[in-house]
Design an enzyme around this catalytic site. Structure first.
Site, PDB file in Angstrom:
ATOM      1  N   GLU A  38       8.115   0.709  -0.148  1.00  0.00           N
ATOM      2  CA  GLU A  38       7.207  -0.063   0.875  1.00  0.00           C
ATOM      3  C   GLU A  38       5.887  -0.173   0.196  1.00  0.00           C
ATOM      4  O   GLU A  38       5.531   0.581  -0.512  1.00  0.00           O
ATOM      5  CB  GLU A  38       7.185   0.982   1.963  1.00  0.00           C
ATOM      6  CG  GLU A  38       6.805  -0.043   3.224  1.00  0.00           C
ATOM      7  CD  GLU A  38       6.838   1.030   4.511  1.00  0.00           C
ATOM      8  OE1 GLU A  38       7.740   1.689   4.535  1.00  0.00           O
ATOM      9  OE2 GLU A  38       6.010   0.993   5.460  1.00  0.00           O
ATOM     10  N   GLY A  54      10.284   5.873  -9.664  1.00  0.00           N
ATOM     11  CA  GLY A  54      10.501   6.575 -11.292  1.00  0.00           C
ATOM     12  C   GLY A  54      11.965   7.234 -11.207  1.00  0.00           C
ATOM     13  O   GLY A  54      12.861   7.281 -10.366  1.00  0.00           O
ATOM     14  N   GLU A  96      14.635  -2.687   1.746  1.00  0.00           N
ATOM     15  CA  GLU A  96      16.066  -2.708   1.503  1.00  0.00           C
ATOM     16  C   GLU A  96      16.259  -1.566   0.518  1.00  0.00           C
ATOM     17  O   GLU A  96      17.285  -0.717   0.580  1.00  0.00           O
ATOM     18  CB  GLU A  96      17.022  -3.725   1.023  1.00  0.00           C
ATOM     19  CG  GLU A  96      16.826  -4.871   2.020  1.00  0.00           C
ATOM     20  CD  GLU A  96      17.250  -6.062   1.486  1.00  0.00           C
ATOM     21  OE1 GLU A  96      18.202  -6.074   0.599  1.00  0.00           O
ATOM     22  OE2 GLU A  96      17.133  -7.155   2.045  1.00  0.00           O
TER      23      GLU A  96
END
Lengths: 232, 232
Positions: free
Chosen positions: A120, A50, A116
């Site tokens: 996750e 967000g 990166e």
DNA sequence: ACAAAAGTGTTCCGTGTACACCCATGA
DNA sequence: TCATGGGTGTACACGGAACACTTTTGT
């Protein structure tokens, strides 16, 4: 261009953010995309993806952009969930957040790539503690998601072009988090007439092999247009 | 109290408003509450009841307060509809609006009183031209309202304490905007076991008179808790 | 007597749901 | 040959939908 008498006389100090509840299906599990918060307060804790809404984007476009910038996920169709607007939901300032959710096929994207970005995928049953009211958002989103798939046979974007009926059933079982009767499931889904059977089989998960199907996009669109009610 | 590291570094110029789509039922018709806009631009035109959100109220409380201040209607339960956040939806500045809706029994309130506020009840089929995207909001709200009453037998707050089955049917016919079969309607509603029949009759609308009922609040609450699906 | 609204039952059909066995195949 | 997952059919219960006549009573 602004109209002459356009400036409202308001002393408002409210920041507008969006948070994205992204569910992912990876052929076997329903997952949730989380993100290590990069700003204080609460920096480093797990949160939804967000950020604040940019001045020059519609709310929905802002959500898409934020998702892209935070995780690399592009062209994701986001659906508004609802607004989280309690006074002190954010310890920093007065921030309201407009939740958006989506369900995507994880395999269509690079599953490593999100790492990166410090993002996750978590199994839906193994979600860590989340900041603020994000856990609420996730719970609300799951309910919405179930409601949604009840009224619109999904699958198109979540499964590869060719898929088996057991695959499709697994998808629904993941979303509902309960087992479904395969005879009833097949009967129901096939009766919709939106699947085209091929004469090929997928043998990766059984020796007998399961027939591959693909969606009949036209009939699918017809069905959606008519507002079909798909109860499983 | 603010935390030390609490100020976000954001240059955001977005104003947050709410708009209220208030439906009213007056024993025979479904109506919509409209309001003569008091600020430029578009001053004097019909609009939904709405205003900017105050800094010190949650979004939902802000909506309630705005409704009260604009029309005198108090203690109205408002439900979030969705956010209207397109870039140029307001010709003044960048304003997003969070739509809220409700359905109330008009007769529980002073129907003339709202006029002192330049507000007015319009029949749902005779809605004048509205500013901005307010017509969209109304259309979205009607769909939501129908969805909502499909899953929750309403009536409590919309009908007087004692009411007849034909009254109740009229309520649903107003919401769905189509006639319902009285035999099926009665059968269905009575089977819910949330109505208590009295031995009194209402003779204002027929010579024979119709029995008066009242809601059994406890059983009603049970039903809601169980998430009953009320299809009419 | 009649007009006007209230009240009442039955039949049919579609769909959800429960349930158990055979099939094809690779190892 | 056996273990594994794929594939199939039937019977029942329930609820939605269609449908028409009788009742009550004031005028």
């Amino acid at each position: 261009m602004k109209l002459l008498d356009s400036s409202y006389d308001v002393q408002q100090k409210i920041l507008v953010a969006v948070d994205c509840i992204i569910f992912g299906f990876d052929s076997n599990n329903l997952k949730l995309l989380l993100f290590k918060r990069k700003v204080a307060p609460l920096k480093g804790q797990w949160s939804l993806v967000g950020a604040f809404v940019k001045n020059d984007l519609s709310i929905n476009d802002a959500a898409k952009q934020i998702l892209f910038e935070s995780t690399g996920l592009k062209d994701i169709f986001l659906e508004e969930l609802k607004t989280y607007g309690d006074l002190n939901r954010d310890p920093g300032e007065r921030v309201i957040s407009i939740g958006h959710y989506s369900l995507i096929g994880i395999n269509d994207f690079d599953i490593e790539q999100v790492k990166e970005f410090d993002a996750e995928w978590f199994n839906i049953n193994e979600i860590p503690e989340l900041i603020l009211d994000h856990r609420n958002m996730v719970e609300d989103a799951i309910i919405e998601l179930r409601n949604k798939v009840r009224h619109q046979p999904i699958g198109f974007k979540l499964l590869p072009k060719y898929f088996t009926l057991p695959d499709l059933q697994t998808l629904y079982e993941c979303i509902y988090q309960r087992p479904l009767d395969s005879r009833n499931f097949r009967k129901k889904f096939l009766s919709l007439n939106i699947l085209i059977k091929t004469d090929k089989k997928d043998r990766t998960s059984s020796k007998k092999g399961a027939f591959l199907y693909r969606f009949d996009k036209e009939k699918f669109d017809d069905l959606i247009a008519k507002g079909y009610n798909f109860e499983i």
